[in-house]
Design an enzyme around this catalytic site. Sequence first.
Site, PDB file in Angstrom:
ATOM      1  N   TYR A   8       0.819  -1.219   0.000  1.00  0.00           N
ATOM      2  CA  TYR A   8       0.000   0.000   0.000  1.00  0.00           C
ATOM      3  C   TYR A   8       0.852   1.269   0.000  1.00  0.00           C
ATOM      4  O   TYR A   8       0.611   2.210  -0.770  1.00  0.00           O
ATOM      5  CB  TYR A   8      -0.920  -0.032   1.219  1.00  0.00           C
TER       6      TYR A   8
ATOM      7  N   LYS B 262     -10.649   0.717  10.297  1.00  0.00           N
ATOM      8  CA  LYS B 262      -9.458   1.174  11.004  1.00  0.00           C
ATOM      9  C   LYS B 262      -9.720   1.184  12.508  1.00  0.00           C
ATOM     10  O   LYS B 262     -10.840   0.972  12.964  1.00  0.00           O
ATOM     11  CB  LYS B 262      -9.041   2.546  10.487  1.00  0.00           C
TER      12      LYS B 262
END
Length: 347
Positions: free
Chosen positions: A165, A208
């Site tokens: 990422y 998250k």
Amino acid sequence: MFPVVTNEESMSDAKRSSGTIVITGAGGFIGGHLMADLWKSGHRNLRAVDIKPIEEWYQVLPEAENLRLDLRSIDACRAAAEGASQIYNLAADMGGMGFIETHRMECMLSVLINTHMLMAARDAGVRRYFYSSSACVYAADKQTMTDVIPLKEADAYPAMPEDGYGWEKLFSERMCRHFREDAGLQTRVARYHNVYGPHGTYDGGREKAPAAICRKIIAAQLSGATEIEVWGDGEQTRSFMYIDDCLHGTQALMASDVVEPLNIGSDELVTINQLIDIVEEIAGRTFTRRYNLAAPKGVRGRSSDNTLIRQRLGWAPSTRLRDGMARTYRWIHEQMTTPEGQRRTYA
């Protein structure tokens, strides 16, 4: 060509020629909020693009032109960019640490989205192009301690970002730079630091930490459980930025003359244990913490240095974590406890 879903009236040539603001990833968390905020600010020529079916978007603005497109395809990107004056590119295959540490290939393939969107924007004569990068671009050797020194923009080099990422984000930042330098496309790049708030993912594996902790505590309350699982030892540190600050910083950067990547993040550093303390206080109950040391946990410490954003924009994120988490907790609690807590349309 990938499938396109449109609102009939919004496809008119008149609207296209007047200069459309395009938001990619509009069915996601930040993109949905940005669409709503632009509309509230008086912008009426808006185009929302996402790969998900529209009924699965977190927020839908019925008055906008809403397209379902797979932006890994250059043809889809050309359809998205047609007639646009500004593009906010928020589209990416991503999630929290539990996703990006186990789906590196999928994260890397997001490079197709930004590359093709840049090409389409250049060819369409787009005036400004915003790219949402990430604090995951920062060198890992600067994030090994809990009492981390806040990360300055220059700390991205020498490069050693989050595998997968982070590398995709850093490469795409360079693509934006070279399209600006070589093609004259005015690009703006923000490095987001852990954005959180209502109307986002809180389960399913892409969430998250702030949303995940809210969900775990609410689920424990509802089931009568007395403990929650915590990834890592709970002493890893982070800063978390509330969505309203993200929206302000994003639009301020887009309108500015700042061409270098810029941190947009909070500098309020907390441990994960302290984040749990905050949510427990909001919930009015404490739980035993079962630490899973084998779970994905990312770098040891990360926080945003906001010196440059204060210098260049005269502003920095300021929402207190306790305040933002209270709003986030209330929304997730509603989703988990009421029949209306399903995805819905928000004006």
